[in-house]
Structure formats: structure tokens, C-alpha cells
Enzyme design. Structure first.
Site, PDB file in Angstrom:
ATOM      1  N   CYS A  51      -2.726  21.836  10.402  1.00  0.00           N
ATOM      2  CA  CYS A  51      -2.601  22.736   9.733  1.00  0.00           C
ATOM      3  C   CYS A  51      -1.765  24.059  10.072  1.00  0.00           C
ATOM      4  O   CYS A  51      -1.327  23.922  10.901  1.00  0.00           O
ATOM      5  CB  CYS A  51      -3.791  23.238   8.712  1.00  0.00           C
ATOM      6  SG  CYS A  51      -4.573  21.759   8.212  1.00  0.00           S
ATOM      7  N   ARG A  81       4.029  22.189   8.873  1.00  0.00           N
ATOM      8  CA  ARG A  81       2.795  21.435   9.588  1.00  0.00           C
ATOM      9  C   ARG A  81       1.866  21.538   8.422  1.00  0.00           C
ATOM     10  O   ARG A  81       0.435  20.863   8.548  1.00  0.00           O
ATOM     11  CB  ARG A  81       1.728  22.678  10.246  1.00  0.00           C
ATOM     12  CG  ARG A  81       2.625  23.481  11.241  1.00  0.00           C
ATOM     13  CD  ARG A  81       1.976  25.157  12.158  1.00  0.00           C
ATOM     14  NE  ARG A  81       0.790  24.261  12.880  1.00  0.00           N
ATOM     15  CZ  ARG A  81       0.499  23.415  14.076  1.00  0.00           C
ATOM     16  NH1 ARG A  81       1.405  23.615  14.806  1.00  0.00           N
ATOM     17  NH2 ARG A  81      -0.957  23.570  14.502  1.00  0.00           N
ATOM     18  N   TRP A  87      -2.830  20.859   5.976  1.00  0.00           N
ATOM     19  CA  TRP A  87      -2.672  18.965   5.940  1.00  0.00           C
ATOM     20  C   TRP A  87      -3.944  18.317   6.268  1.00  0.00           C
ATOM     21  O   TRP A  87      -4.178  18.653   7.362  1.00  0.00           O
ATOM     22  CB  TRP A  87      -2.018  18.959   7.463  1.00  0.00           C
ATOM     23  CG  TRP A  87      -1.111  17.260   7.551  1.00  0.00           C
ATOM     24  CD1 TRP A  87      -0.184  17.248   6.638  1.00  0.00           C
ATOM     25  CD2 TRP A  87      -1.759  16.336   7.896  1.00  0.00           C
ATOM     26  NE1 TRP A  87       0.121  16.009   7.110  1.00  0.00           N
ATOM     27  CE2 TRP A  87      -1.033  14.950   8.066  1.00  0.00           C
ATOM     28  CE3 TRP A  87      -2.908  16.556   9.368  1.00  0.00           C
ATOM     29  CZ2 TRP A  87      -0.301  14.274   8.593  1.00  0.00           C
ATOM     30  CZ3 TRP A  87      -2.375  15.362   9.545  1.00  0.00           C
ATOM     31  CH2 TRP A  87      -1.951  13.742   9.347  1.00  0.00           C
ATOM     32  N   ASN A  99      -8.030  25.421  11.312  1.00  0.00           N
ATOM     33  CA  ASN A  99      -6.445  24.576  11.428  1.00  0.00           C
ATOM     34  C   ASN A  99      -7.144  23.699  12.303  1.00  0.00           C
ATOM     35  O   ASN A  99      -7.962  23.990  13.886  1.00  0.00           O
ATOM     36  CB  ASN A  99      -5.270  25.076  12.188  1.00  0.00           C
ATOM     37  CG  ASN A  99      -4.487  23.861  13.143  1.00  0.00           C
ATOM     38  OD1 ASN A  99      -5.331  22.544  12.600  1.00  0.00           O
ATOM     39  ND2 ASN A  99      -3.882  24.189  13.457  1.00  0.00           N
ATOM     40  N   GLY A 100      -7.671  21.819  12.213  1.00  0.00           N
ATOM     41  CA  GLY A 100      -8.383  21.460  13.177  1.00  0.00           C
ATOM     42  C   GLY A 100      -9.590  20.413  11.837  1.00  0.00           C
ATOM     43  O   GLY A 100      -9.364  20.591  10.808  1.00  0.00           O
ATOM     44  N   GLU A 117      12.382  -2.210  19.480  1.00  0.00           N
ATOM     45  CA  GLU A 117      11.434  -0.223  20.148  1.00  0.00           C
ATOM     46  C   GLU A 117      12.887   0.319  20.415  1.00  0.00           C
ATOM     47  O   GLU A 117      13.067   1.020  19.734  1.00  0.00           O
ATOM     48  CB  GLU A 117      10.457   0.432  19.641  1.00  0.00           C
ATOM     49  CG  GLU A 117      10.700   1.467  19.429  1.00  0.00           C
ATOM     50  CD  GLU A 117      10.765   2.195  18.243  1.00  0.00           C
ATOM     51  OE1 GLU A 117      10.468   0.963  17.017  1.00  0.00           O
ATOM     52  OE2 GLU A 117      10.392   3.198  17.383  1.00  0.00           O
ATOM     53  N   LYS A 124      15.655   2.155  18.674  1.00  0.00           N
ATOM     54  CA  LYS A 124      16.453   3.664  18.780  1.00  0.00           C
ATOM     55  C   LYS A 124      17.558   4.125  19.771  1.00  0.00           C
ATOM     56  O   LYS A 124      18.210   5.138  18.922  1.00  0.00           O
ATOM     57  CB  LYS A 124      14.482   4.622  19.856  1.00  0.00           C
ATOM     58  CG  LYS A 124      13.773   4.931  19.565  1.00  0.00           C
ATOM     59  CD  LYS A 124      13.335   6.125  18.893  1.00  0.00           C
ATOM     60  CE  LYS A 124      13.402   5.820  17.466  1.00  0.00           C
ATOM     61  NZ  LYS A 124      12.432   4.590  16.633  1.00  0.00           N
ATOM     62  N   GLU A 154      19.955   3.157  16.239  1.00  0.00           N
ATOM     63  CA  GLU A 154      20.518   3.889  15.641  1.00  0.00           C
ATOM     64  C   GLU A 154      20.288   5.935  15.850  1.00  0.00           C
ATOM     65  O   GLU A 154      21.637   6.686  15.322  1.00  0.00           O
ATOM     66  CB  GLU A 154      18.665   4.527  14.559  1.00  0.00           C
ATOM     67  CG  GLU A 154      17.599   5.045  15.413  1.00  0.00           C
ATOM     68  CD  GLU A 154      16.697   5.259  14.645  1.00  0.00           C
ATOM     69  OE1 GLU A 154      16.347   5.177  13.200  1.00  0.00           O
ATOM     70  OE2 GLU A 154      15.549   5.138  15.411  1.00  0.00           O
ATOM     71  N   HIS A 171      18.853 -18.878  25.162  1.00  0.00           N
ATOM     72  CA  HIS A 171      18.459 -20.268  24.369  1.00  0.00           C
ATOM     73  C   HIS A 171      20.074 -19.909  23.567  1.00  0.00           C
ATOM     74  O   HIS A 171      20.371 -20.258  22.616  1.00  0.00           O
ATOM     75  CB  HIS A 171      17.504 -20.247  23.281  1.00  0.00           C
ATOM     76  CG  HIS A 171      16.720 -20.818  24.212  1.00  0.00           C
ATOM     77  ND1 HIS A 171      16.093 -21.930  24.242  1.00  0.00           N
ATOM     78  CD2 HIS A 171      15.110 -19.612  24.847  1.00  0.00           C
ATOM     79  CE1 HIS A 171      15.357 -21.776  25.251  1.00  0.00           C
ATOM     80  NE2 HIS A 171      14.556 -20.820  25.183  1.00  0.00           N
ATOM     81  N   LYS A 178      14.717   9.744   6.103  1.00  0.00           N
ATOM     82  CA  LYS A 178      13.708   9.616   6.697  1.00  0.00           C
ATOM     83  C   LYS A 178      12.722   8.683   5.973  1.00  0.00           C
ATOM     84  O   LYS A 178      11.835   8.791   6.240  1.00  0.00           O
ATOM     85  CB  LYS A 178      12.766  11.203   6.524  1.00  0.00           C
ATOM     86  CG  LYS A 178      11.400  11.372   7.441  1.00  0.00           C
ATOM     87  CD  LYS A 178      11.530  10.805   8.750  1.00  0.00           C
ATOM     88  CE  LYS A 178       9.922  11.069   9.541  1.00  0.00           C
ATOM     89  NZ  LYS A 178      10.741  10.655  10.990  1.00  0.00           N
TER      90      LYS A 178
HETATM   91  C1  F6R Z   1      13.512   4.574  12.673  1.00  0.00           C
HETATM   92  C2  F6R Z   1      12.303   4.579  12.014  1.00  0.00           C
HETATM   93  C3  F6R Z   1      12.376   4.260  10.339  1.00  0.00           C
HETATM   94  C4  F6R Z   1      10.916   3.800   9.912  1.00  0.00           C
HETATM   95  C5  F6R Z   1      11.349   2.832   8.847  1.00  0.00           C
HETATM   96  C6  F6R Z   1       9.824   2.924   7.994  1.00  0.00           C
HETATM   97  O1  F6R Z   1      13.471   5.244  13.379  1.00  0.00           O
HETATM   98  O2  F6R Z   1      12.353   5.785  11.227  1.00  0.00           O
HETATM   99  O3  F6R Z   1      13.160   2.457  10.964  1.00  0.00           O
HETATM  100  O4  F6R Z   1      10.007   3.698  10.960  1.00  0.00           O
HETATM  101  O5  F6R Z   1      12.003   3.087   8.162  1.00  0.00           O
HETATM  102  O6  F6R Z   1       9.954   3.866   7.051  1.00  0.00           O
HETATM  103  P1  F6R Z   1       8.040   4.489   7.356  1.00  0.00           P
HETATM  104  O7  F6R Z   1       7.199   4.446   8.427  1.00  0.00           O
HETATM  105  O8  F6R Z   1       7.919   6.036   6.576  1.00  0.00           O
HETATM  106  O9  F6R Z   1       7.607   3.456   6.266  1.00  0.00           O
END
Ligand code: F6R
Length: 608
Positions: free
Chosen positions: A2, A27, A75, A101-102, A484, A488, A491, A507, A603
Site C-alpha cells: 500500500c 502501490r 492494495w 502498509n504491511g 522463460e 524475455k 519480447e 531431434h 500488460k
Molecule cells: C511476458 C508476459 C506475458 C504474460 C501473459 C499472461 O513477459 O508478461 O507472457 O505472462 O500475458 O498474463 P497474466 O499472468 O496476467 O495472465
């Protein structure tokens, strides 16, 4: 997580506090509130939802002239997002208001003690317990400072708190323990806040409070005291050179870098209240009431899917539960036999809004499967629709590429596996204790090693940033990390990267290897190391360049050997993950890419 802010000075305090909350909204933003004193009474105004809801309420209220006020943006941890759970909280007698906060871990015991004394509670929060405890201790302590300190000594957990007293309305009391709190020193005005941007337009002179410290501030003075014995602390103020944008990033160049470096804190927060002493086991009220699943169907997308793939190793090995992990967009359109009796769904999503994951959740529920949600965002669709929710406590993730969220998902999956292992008997108490101890050691280990990892990542990035393609190889619990790492890199830097199970290379994909096609191999010190080593040799035999991520003492003759601290598998992933993230970050930054907002991405993917 928070945000809190307190102001005392010569300006109308409520607008200053609300403006500060705007810069703390990252936050948390499920509710907000402010408190001030006027005409011998404490006033509290709170609203569910984003800060805009609080601002609307304030606009409809009579003007406030107070020059001391405090505010909070929430939060949720204890209690659903609702106005009654929003801060500030008042003591029963209305004389004290508190923002926090906590997490106060022993709040239930304190609540029972206070209830026996006749205190009433109007929220589900630990904060309301704490403010009433301060009011109670005030009856026996010489003054409010002593009462505040005494109550905080009795509260176990993490907190940054700010207190307003109707009897001394131009004084702020605040304290911190394992949660950030900064004192801002102005001319004829002072501030306390969770983060510097909250007061940066007014002053750059700051004092960073340390754990176990209390501050008392008026418009013209401030004093810092040790919580333990109230002895005064002398600390020089520092002058912040950042501008506003840099300040929101805590001085990091990008949110992504800040969030990578937040991972030790994410682990600490994720363990808080769930694990106390290694021998006591794992307390997970979120799943304690649910039967142990006979089979778990894990569904997610992207990075969350990789966390699920990694979690399978623990859930199967530690808890003895068979696990299937599937990409949500595939799961939802696949014709499948009906789920069996006692099986359970687990959907993993940072945002809680990913369309395919949400659709998979609804499908599982329609088919009678109970579904557990593993989410970061309180109040999100998945959090609301799942039969039970486990929150990951990562705090808002601003960078589009997910980093700390995956760390928090892995931690949550490890905690679930440990909790279920106790109920299935798949792990004995000693093995569980050892693993809990390892989880508890992670924050300090990462804090120590992240700066060096960052340096190595930068050096390697300079060397490899011109590559057009990359392989990421791993086996066992490192295979999801290979996926992963590749995700990273592609992207963020738009370099083509493929994550592969190291044993699958021969293979087909090995045909791609040539001197211009480097490989990032996860060759950690685990049972599969000899196998990975021979896969690396197969790549080298085709003149492929290799970066090997490994541990001290492992013998490897690759172009680059990157040694990170040893942890037993599968928990070694907690050290390998930030290395992968930092490498991609540095490559992308070197290439001048928009690290926090890569092209074509969003996002929260709310379309299928
Ligand atoms: C990669 C990334 C995406 C999300 C995916 C799922 O860095 O951020 O691959 O992991 O879009 O998103 P959530 O977890 O919000 O369902």
C-alpha cells in the site's frame, strides 16, 4: 503493498496528501482514504476503488482547512477491497487514526485480547486492531509516543504506519519495520511517505528511516527514536537528485530493472504470515479448507504458464499430486474427457484479466471442477470468479514484461506444494523444514548477489547483443526457465529466441546451430547436470557458441561460464530466473529498445 503519506506544515494538508497519493497509486489502488483534524474531531473520508473515487467524494465535501493530514492507497491483504476495510482506521473512541502498509501477523491474537476488553471492530483489517491496541496502551503508558512504541513492540510482522491524534493534531507519529518509510524535510513543513515521489514537488531533503524506528514530526521539528527503548537517533538528511520520473523508478533506469531488484522483497512479502519458523509448517488459510486435489489442472498463458510448468515439478515431487499444465488458449478449445472426482483446476494470472485464462476458468467451473486462482491483482475477474484465491503479493507490476510476478507465482506454488505435502504425507517434517528454511534464506541471498548478476548480465549482453537468433536450453525444472529466458529475450529485444528441452535438440533443432547461432544453456548443479553437459557438447561440436549458467565448482568449457550461487533443485530457479531476466534486460537496453513497453504488447491481454 500500500502507499501511505502524512503531511504537517503550512499548506492546506488534504490536497497535498491527495496529490501525494496520486504518485503512490502504483502501490495499490483498490481503495483510498484521508484523515485530518478539525474543530476538535478526527475526520476520515474513504472510498472503494481508484483514487478518483475519493477525489469525487472530497469535491462534494466542505473545504478542509487543516494543515496536518495523512492518506492511504490500498492494495488489499486482510479483507476484501471495500470502504469499511479502506484506511485510515479510527480507534473505537475516535481519538486516533492510523494508516498502515504491511501485515500484522499476530493480529488475530491481539484482536481476541482487545475484544475481551470490549473493543469492537468494523473491518476485517489488522490495521483496525493496531490502532485500538495503541488506544488501549495509551491508558497505561506516560504519553502517546510510549503507547505507540509499546503497541508496535507487541505487533509482529511488517509495517509502515502513520498515526494522527486528536489531542495533538499538528504532530505526525510514524514507524517502520520491513516496509518502506521516508521522512521528507521541507521549510516549515514535513512529510512521511512510502516513497519519495509522494512529496518530491515540495522537498528533496530526505531521511531514510530504518527498521525499528519511530519518527515524530511537526511543521518545524522532527525527532527519530529507536522503537526498542525510545532512545533518540541522529541521522543526516540526504538530498535527492532524481527528477520525478526517475524517483518513481527508485533511481532505476526502467521499471523492469526496479521490479527485478524487488524480487527479494516479493519473497519476503509472500512468506509473511504464511511461514514463521521452519519447523511450524506453512499456514495457507486460502487452501486449508479445500480438500487436497487428486489431480491438478494448471492453466495459464505466457510467463504465468512457465511458472505453472516449473510448479509441476514441486507439486508432483513434494506433494505427490499428479499435475497437468496447459496453455489456456489450447485448453479451452480442446475436446476432453470429463474431469475426475476430487480433481481441481488452478489458473495462474498476474493480471487476473487474461481472456483465455478467464475463459478456461469458466469452462472448468461449468464442468464442475473447483478452481483455485493464483493472482496478483485483488478484485480482478479471475480473483472474483475463482472458488478460492491465493494472492501472490508481488505488488503492482508496471513493466509490461513480467518479472517479479513470476517469482511470486513460483513462491506461491512452492508454498502450496509444502502445504499439501503435509496433508498427503509425501514429505516428512524434516524435509519440509529444510525447504522452508531455504525459502526463507532466498531474500538475503538475492539481495547479496543481484548486483553482481547485473554486472555479468551487462558484460554478456555487450558480447551477444548482435546475435539474430538464440537457443535457450534446459532440462527438468530448468526447461520452464529456458522457455522463460527465450520469451524475455524475444519480447524485449526482438531477437528470435527459442526455448528448448535440451534433450530434444538432436531431434531436429540442432540443424540450426552454426557459429552465428548462440545458445544459453541452463547447466545448474543438479542431478541432470551430466546430461545437460553432453547436450552442450553436442552444440559445441557444431561450432555453436555457448553461455552456460551454472553454479560454483561445476566443470564446463563453454565460451562463457556464468556462475550464480548454489541452491538445491528445484529452488535453484529463484537464482536463475533473475539472471535470465537481467540478461534480456541488458541486451534490449543496449539495443535501444523500449524496455518497459515493448512494441505490439499489452500488460493485460483481455482479448483472446
Ligand atoms: C511476458 C508476459 C506475458 C504474460 C501473459 C499472461 O513477459 O508478461 O507472457 O505472462 O500475458 O498474463 P497474466 O499472468 O496476467 O495472465
Amino acid at each position: 503493498m500500500c502507499g501511505i503519506i502524512g503531511y504537517v506544515g503550512h499548506r492546506p494538508a488534504v490536497p497535498v496528501v491527495v496529490e501525494g497519493l496520486e504518485r503512490l497509486e502504483y502501490r495499490g489502488y483498490d481503495s483510498a482514504g484521508v484523515a485530518w483534524e478539525q474543530l476538535g474531531q478526527l475526520h476520515v473520508l474513504r472510498a472503494k476503488g481508484k483514487l478518483s473515487a475519493l477525489k469525487e467524494k472530497l469535491a462534494d465535501s466542505p473545504a478542509v482547512t487543516a494543515t496536518c493530514a495523512m492518506g492511504h492507497t490500498r492494495w488489499a491483504t486482510h479483507g476484501v477491497p471495500a470502504e469499511r476495510n479502506a484506511h485510515p482506521h479510527l480507534a473505537n473512541d475516535g481519538t486516533l487514526a492510523l494508516v498502515h502498509n504491511g501485515i500484522i501477523e499476530n493480529y488475530q491474537e491481539l484482536k481476541t485480547e482487545l475484544a475481551a476488553l470490549g473493543y469492537e471492530f468494523h473491518s476485517e483489517t489488522d490495521t483496525e486492531v493496531l490502532v485500538n491496541l495503541i488506544a488501549e496502551r495509551r491508558k497505561t503508558e506516560p504519553d502517546l509516543l510510549h503507547a505507540f512504541a509499546q503497541a508496535l513492540r507487541e505487533a509482529h510482522g511488517a509495517y509502515a504506519v502513520c498515526l494522527l491524534d486528536v489531542a495533538e493534531p499538528d504532530t505526525l507519529l510514524a514507524a517502520r519495520m520491513s516496509a518502506p518509510l521516508i521522512l521528507g524535510l521541507g521549510t516549515g513543513e514535513n512529510f512521511v511517505a512510502s516513497d519519495i515521489p509522494a512529496f518530491l514537488p515540495y522537498t528533496r531533503r530526505v531521511v531514510f528511516l530504518e527498521d525499528g524506528e519511530i519518527v515524530r514530526a511537526t511543521a518545524s521539528e522532527h525527532g527519530i527514536f529507536r522503537l526498542a527503548d525510545l532512545t533518540p537517533v541522529e541521522r543526516e538528511a540526504q538530498v535527492i537528485q532524481w527528477d520525478m520520473q526517475a524517483a518513481q523508478k527508485d533511481g532505476f533506469r526502467h521499471f523492469m530493472l526496479k521490479e527485478i531488484f524487488e524480487q527479494p522483497r516479493v519473497i519476503t512479502d509472500g512468506l509473511a504470515g504464511r511461514v514463521a519458523h521452519p519447523g511450524d509448517g506453512v499456514v495457507l488459510p486460502e487452501i486449508a479448507q479445500l480438500p487436497v486435489p487428486k489431480r491438478l489442472h494448471v492453466v495459464a498463458c505466457g510467463t504465468s504458464y512457465h511458472a505453472g510448468l516449473w510448479g509441476r515439478h514441486l507439486l508432483e515431487a513434494w506433494a505427490g499430486i499428479p499435475v497437468q499444465v496447459e496453455i489456456a488458449s489450447e485448453f479451452r478449445y480442446r475436446e476432453k474427457p470429463r474431469f475426475g472426482e476430487g480433481e481441481m483446476g488452478l489458473v495462474i494470472s498476474q493480471s487476473g484479466e487474461t481472456a483465455d485464462t478467464l475463459a478456461a476458468l469458466r469452462l472448468m467451473k461449468e464442468q464442475g471442477l473447483p478452481v483455485l486462482g493464483l493472482c496478483n491483482v485483488v478484485g480482478s475477474s479471475i480473483a472474483r470468479e475463482a472458488d478460492a484465491v491465493f494472492f501472490t503479493q508481488a505488488g503492482p507490476e508496471i513493466s509490461v514484461a513480467s518479472t517479479k510476478a513470476m517469482c511470486s507465482q513460483m513462491l506461491s506454488l512452492a508454498l502450496m506444494a509444502l502445504h499439501w505435502s503435509e496433508r498427503t504425507g509425501a514429505l516428512d517434517a524434516a524435509a519440509r523444514k529444510e525447504r522452508i528454511g531455504l525459502l526463507q534464506s532466498l531474500p538475503a541471498l538475492l539481495d547479496d548477489h543481484l548486483p553482481q548478476m547485473h554486472k555479468t548480465a551487462r558484460e554478456l549482453a555487450l558480447k551477444y547483443a548482435q546475435a539474430a537468433n538464440f537457443f535457450y536450453l534446459g532440462r527438468g525444472h530448468c526447461f520452464p526457465l529456458a522457455l522463460e529466458g527465450a520469451l524475455k529475450l524475444k519480447e524485449l529485444s526482438y531477437i528470435h529466441a527459442e526455448g528448448y528441452a535440451a534433450g530434444e535438440m538432436k531431434h531436429g533443432p540442432i540443424a540450426l546451430i552454426d557459429p552465428a547461432f548462440p545458445t544459453f544453456a541452463l547447466a545448474l548443479d543438479d542431478a541432470l547436470f551430466p546430461k545437460v553437459k553432453s547436450n552442450i557438447e553436442e552444440v559445441q561440436a557444431r561450432q555453436g557458441k555457448v553461455i552456460a549458467l551454472t553454479n560454483p565448482g561445476m566443470e564446463l568449457a563453454t565460451d562463457d561460464v556464468w556462475r550464480i550461487p548454489y541452491l538445491p533443485a528445484p529452488l535453484a530457479a529463484f537464482a536463475a530466473l533473475p539472471a535470465l531476466q537481467l540478461f534480456s534486460y541488458e541486451v534490449a537496453d543496449y539495443l535501444g529498445k523500449d524496455v518497459d513497453q515493448p512494441r505490439n504488447l499489452a500488460k493485460s491481454v483481455t482479448v483472446e
